[in-house]
Design a protein around this motif. Sequence first.
Motif, PDB file in Angstrom:
ATOM      1  N   ARG A   8       1.212  -1.612   0.140  1.00 44.93           N
ATOM      2  CA  ARG A   8       0.178  -0.163  -0.297  1.00 44.93           C
ATOM      3  C   ARG A   8       0.972   1.120  -0.050  1.00 44.93           C
ATOM      4  NH1 ARG A   8      -2.960  -2.961   2.980  1.00 44.93           N
ATOM      5  NH2 ARG A   8      -2.058  -2.688   5.050  1.00 44.93           N
ATOM      6  N   ALA A   9       2.158   0.912   1.019  1.00 43.36           N
ATOM      7  CA  ALA A   9       3.304   2.648   1.150  1.00 43.36           C
ATOM      8  C   ALA A   9       3.175   2.139  -0.380  1.00 43.36           C
ATOM      9  CB  ALA A   9       4.202   1.900   1.897  1.00 43.36           C
ATOM     10  N   GLU A  10       3.516   1.691  -1.085  1.00 38.23           N
ATOM     11  CA  GLU A  10       4.603   1.542  -2.648  1.00 38.23           C
ATOM     12  C   GLU A  10       3.630   2.772  -3.619  1.00 38.23           C
ATOM     13  OE1 GLU A  10       5.780  -2.118  -3.711  1.00 38.23           O
ATOM     14  OE2 GLU A  10       8.306  -2.020  -3.129  1.00 38.23           O
ATOM     15  N   ALA A  11       1.693   1.721  -2.881  1.00 31.08           N
ATOM     16  CA  ALA A  11       0.831   2.487  -4.040  1.00 31.08           C
ATOM     17  C   ALA A  11       0.689   3.282  -3.608  1.00 31.08           C
ATOM     18  CB  ALA A  11       0.077   1.483  -4.135  1.00 31.08           C
ATOM     19  N   ASP A  12       0.293   4.215  -2.469  1.00 30.67           N
ATOM     20  CA  ASP A  12       0.518   5.214  -2.000  1.00 30.67           C
ATOM     21  C   ASP A  12       1.263   6.282  -2.894  1.00 30.67           C
ATOM     22  OD1 ASP A  12      -1.866   4.744  -0.716  1.00 30.67           O
ATOM     23  OD2 ASP A  12      -1.141   4.662   1.206  1.00 30.67           O
ATOM     24  N   SER A  13       2.962   5.630  -2.936  1.00 37.19           N
ATOM     25  CA  SER A  13       4.323   6.475  -3.726  1.00 37.19           C
ATOM     26  C   SER A  13       4.286   6.745  -4.570  1.00 37.19           C
ATOM     27  CB  SER A  13       5.147   6.184  -2.956  1.00 37.19           C
ATOM     28  OG  SER A  13       5.090   6.056  -1.623  1.00 37.19           O
ATOM     29  N   ALA A  14       3.406   5.436  -6.118  1.00 34.96           N
ATOM     30  CA  ALA A  14       3.268   5.938  -6.710  1.00 34.96           C
ATOM     31  C   ALA A  14       2.025   7.152  -6.997  1.00 34.96           C
ATOM     32  CB  ALA A  14       2.517   4.707  -7.781  1.00 34.96           C
ATOM     33  N   VAL A  15       0.844   6.678  -6.051  1.00 36.47           N
ATOM     34  CA  VAL A  15       0.041   7.118  -6.615  1.00 36.47           C
ATOM     35  C   VAL A  15       0.338   9.473  -6.601  1.00 36.47           C
ATOM     36  CG1 VAL A  15      -1.758   8.908  -6.222  1.00 36.47           C
ATOM     37  CG2 VAL A  15      -1.877   6.061  -6.071  1.00 36.47           C
ATOM     38  N   VAL A  16       1.564   9.417  -5.481  1.00 43.13           N
ATOM     39  CA  VAL A  16       1.634  10.776  -4.489  1.00 43.13           C
ATOM     40  C   VAL A  16       2.359  11.370  -5.843  1.00 43.13           C
ATOM     41  CG1 VAL A  16       3.847  11.896  -2.974  1.00 43.13           C
ATOM     42  CG2 VAL A  16       1.201  10.602  -2.201  1.00 43.13           C
ATOM     43  N   ALA A  17       3.624  10.370  -6.301  1.00 42.40           N
ATOM     44  CA  ALA A  17       4.686  10.200  -7.576  1.00 42.40           C
ATOM     45  C   ALA A  17       3.911  11.001  -9.381  1.00 42.40           C
ATOM     46  CB  ALA A  17       5.656   8.884  -7.675  1.00 42.40           C
ATOM     47  N   GLU A  18       2.668  10.020  -9.211  1.00 41.43           N
ATOM     48  CA  GLU A  18       2.010  10.449 -10.811  1.00 41.43           C
ATOM     49  C   GLU A  18       1.386  11.990 -10.580  1.00 41.43           C
ATOM     50  OE1 GLU A  18       0.187   9.737 -14.000  1.00 41.43           O
ATOM     51  OE2 GLU A  18       2.181   9.117 -13.186  1.00 41.43           O
TER      52      GLU A  18
END
Length: 498
Positions: free
Chosen positions: A183-193
């Motif tokens: 989930r953290a990676e997904a959130d990081s990916a969303v934030v990066a996007e």
Amino acid sequence: MPLAEPHDDHLPQEDLVALDGTISNPDDNVVSETSGASDPTAAGDGPGIESESALPESESALPEPEPTLPEPVRQRIVALTAAVLPTLPVDEVPVPLRRVAKFAPNRRARLGAPVIAAQLTADPLFRQRVTARVLADAGDLGAAVVEGTAPAAADPVEVAALAYLARPRGWRELIDASGAAVRAEADSAVVAELVREAEQRATRAEHDRAVARVEAEKLRDELARVREELGQLREESRQTARTLRETQARERKATELLATERGRAARASADVDAELRRARARLAEAEAAAGVARASAKEARSVDDARLWLLLETIGQAAVGLRRELALEPVDKLPADFVADAFAEQPGTAPASPAARARDTDDPARLDQLLALPRAHLVVDGYNVTKRGFGDMSLEQQRKRLITGLGGIAAQTGDEITVVFDGAERMHGLPPAPRGVRVLFSRKGETADELIRRLVRAEPAGRPVVVVSSDREVADGVRRHGAYPLGADSLLRRLARS
């Protein structure tokens, strides 16, 4: 989501598992003992799996529900199980998965995922067998997961999948930690996007501002240019008005001059009419003189025709006298006969200079026109014609049919005809050639094409020579020496008409 799906009612009673992950037989020690007795991979000398059967009796008596697995972890568990299915003995593979084990590797995890997930949840013995193979392939990472620890640099999805299969102490915490990491990676990916989109919007805005500044500069330059053009147009308008006034003044003067010139033109027209009448009178006199001149020319042309006739008659009589004076007898051998007699002994005859004869034509009717010329010589490329028209016959029948047809043409036209065949030596047993037809065979080392060109070169300049061959090389060669090349089809149609 939970890994388990609806279980199979036909499974053994000791392997049934509830949909929420609770084990129907609360004592896992039964499964462990059974697997230890029947499966060598679950023995003490295996990769050291610490299953739930090692828990105290008070804890194993209270089965816990299956944890909710993150989607990447669930997919990795199915992929690991699908990879080791073909390596298990057939009797160790549950009946629902035996058909899945035969699938291709790329289809096994995709099509068999529901059945694999259900069996892993419902069959602890099968899960232990799969775990033994998976941990053996995982190496150091598998040993670390069995000990309840995982390297910090390890993939959390891989660690969670191995922990679910091996189920060491604290395996649920490992799965929860993996879910948190995913989930953290997904959130990081969303934030990066979101950051990337914001940067893109800022870049676009900056670009738009730059474009707007450039457009504003262009508009200011355009406005200055328009103002300058407006000033020029105003100056041009003033000049045009001044020019218009000057033009109107000149127009008034031109009108006055026009009236004067009209008077002069009227007087000139009267003078021209008078001159025209005088010219017509002179034309009538000239036409009368021309009629007299034409009559005189006709009489003079009649006199010239009479003189020309007398000259031609005198030349004809002189030619008859010259023939008698030279005592020229009719010849019994033609130029082609000399070639036929000497070509075998003299293969290197030098070519004569090409004569200026008529050129090639593709019209089949030209054959009749050319054969109608006086003293025409027809040269035929024998096998080129027969193989095109009578290819289904033997060579002997082809030659006989062609020579017979040419004999008919010779009898009708009275022309000289020579047919040439390829052959190292003269064929024996040929029927006698018809009157007016000469049959030649090329000598050894020489082709019929070369013999045809030699026949054409031997003819005198001015004599019509017709060569029948569909070979382009032959046609080009004889055309350079002034012959008339025709295709084989023209002769075949002529023979068919005869």
